[in-house]
Design an enzyme around this catalytic site. Structure first.
Site, PDB file in Angstrom:
ATOM      1  N   GLU A  45      23.789 -83.712   6.098  1.00 30.59           N
ATOM      2  CA  GLU A  45      23.902 -83.517   4.642  1.00 30.59           C
ATOM      3  C   GLU A  45      25.252 -82.904   4.308  1.00 30.59           C
ATOM      4  OE1 GLU A  45      20.823 -80.979   2.930  1.00 30.59           O
ATOM      5  OE2 GLU A  45      22.200 -80.415   1.315  1.00 30.59           O
ATOM      6  N   ARG A  49      29.920 -79.459  -2.897  1.00 29.69           N
ATOM      7  CA  ARG A  49      30.392 -78.153  -3.374  1.00 29.69           C
ATOM      8  C   ARG A  49      31.892 -78.007  -3.294  1.00 29.69           C
ATOM      9  NH1 ARG A  49      26.043 -74.183  -0.406  1.00 29.69           N
ATOM     10  NH2 ARG A  49      24.315 -75.644  -0.589  1.00 29.69           N
ATOM     11  N   THR A  73      23.319 -80.671  -2.690  1.00 28.82           N
ATOM     12  CA  THR A  73      23.759 -79.935  -3.883  1.00 28.82           C
ATOM     13  C   THR A  73      23.990 -80.895  -5.058  1.00 28.82           C
ATOM     14  OG1 THR A  73      24.900 -78.474  -2.307  1.00 28.82           O
ATOM     15  CG2 THR A  73      25.122 -77.927  -4.617  1.00 28.82           C
ATOM     16  N   LYS A 133      12.223 -80.359  -0.300  1.00 32.09           N
ATOM     17  CA  LYS A 133      12.989 -79.312   0.381  1.00 32.09           C
ATOM     18  C   LYS A 133      12.403 -77.984  -0.093  1.00 32.09           C
ATOM     19  CE  LYS A 133      17.635 -77.373  -0.203  1.00 32.09           C
ATOM     20  NZ  LYS A 133      19.040 -77.596   0.096  1.00 32.09           N
TER      21      LYS A 133
HETATM   22  C1  3PG Z   1      22.726 -73.802   1.463  1.00 34.06           C
HETATM   23  O1  3PG Z   1      22.314 -73.262   0.469  1.00 34.06           O
HETATM   24  O2  3PG Z   1      23.916 -73.852   1.745  1.00 34.06           O
HETATM   25  C2  3PG Z   1      21.770 -74.498   2.363  1.00 34.06           C
HETATM   26  O3  3PG Z   1      20.478 -74.353   1.944  1.00 34.06           O
HETATM   27  C3  3PG Z   1      21.948 -74.007   3.757  1.00 34.06           C
HETATM   28  O4  3PG Z   1      21.611 -72.692   3.827  1.00 34.06           O
HETATM   29  P1  3PG Z   1      22.061 -71.841   5.108  1.00 34.06           P
HETATM   30  O5  3PG Z   1      23.546 -71.703   5.020  1.00 34.06           O
HETATM   31  O6  3PG Z   1      21.340 -70.524   4.918  1.00 34.06           O
HETATM   32  O7  3PG Z   1      21.612 -72.597   6.330  1.00 34.06           O
END
Ligand code: 3PG
Length: 212
Positions: A45, A49, A73, A133
């Protein structure tokens, strides 16, 4: 919808951990994805961002054999459509909006939307979405919370994400309503910046070997 759910499940069931990536430089996306695929993590994934994210999805989709690149995201229908046009094979959102749900209905690419409460899960079930999720997993009550949803909301499957690492992944993977977990720990920022692809392949191997 059934076909899309099956496609999504096939992608997620193939590995215990889906790497969640924040790609700052599109040039690093291809070697990074290759390192993850080599370690056994084919579904990846890339979060939307950074300015480089769409180009990163395009590059991985075009150049990395065996990779299944998804976009994360996704916050709007516009994001959804752009990510699909770039070659995403699945779409991840931290939540769900009317716009995203409509975009998903009009697309053949499956959506993995976020939910953290029973009501959010129920609302998405009404939309025909059965694979969700659980986000943010640790902060929203962790594995104990998710376990408590498994009986009343039987039939819904989750990919918990947020605060998960090698240490606590098994707590989730052992639950009957968990398909896989998501996490950024397999591609630490410093290792990506240093181009430590062998190190990332090692982390991916460890993650790919996790069992419930
Ligand atoms: C995020 O918000 O970046 C993802 O859900 C991944 O979360 P993590 O960095 O805590 O694995």
């Amino acid at each position: 919808m059934a076909g899309k759910t099956e496609n999504l499940l096939a992608i997620l069931r193939a590995q215990p951990v889906v790497p969640v990536l924040i790609v700052e430089d599109a040039k690093s996306a291809v070697p990074l994805a290759r390192a993850l695929v080599e370690g056994g993590l084919k579904a990846i994934e890339i979060t939307m961002r950074t300015p480089a994210a769409l180009d990163a999805v395009k590059a991985v989709a075009a150049e990395v054999e065996g990779a299944n690149v998804g976009a994360g995201t996704i916050l709007s229908a516009k994001d959804f459509d752009a990510a699909v046009a770039a070659g995403s094979t699945f779409i991840v959102s931290p939540g769900a909006t009317r716009g995203i749900l409509e975009a998903a209905k009009n697309s053949s690419v499956p959506l993995l939307p976020g939910a953290a409460t029973a009501s959010e899960v129920m609302a998405l079930r009404e939309e025909g979405l059965e694979v969700l999720k659980f986000f943010p997993a640790e902060q929203a009550g962790g594995a104990a919370h998710l376990k408590s949803l498994s009986s009343p909301l039987a039939g819904t499957l989750f990919c918990p994400t947020g605060g998960i690492s090698l240490k606590n992944a098994k707590d989730y993977l052992s639950l009957p309503n968990v398909v896989c977990v998501g996490g950024s720990w397999v591609a630490p920022k410093e290792m990506v910046a240093a181009g430590d692809w062998a190190g990332i392949t090692k982390l991916a191997r460890e993650a790919a070997a996790l069992k419930g």
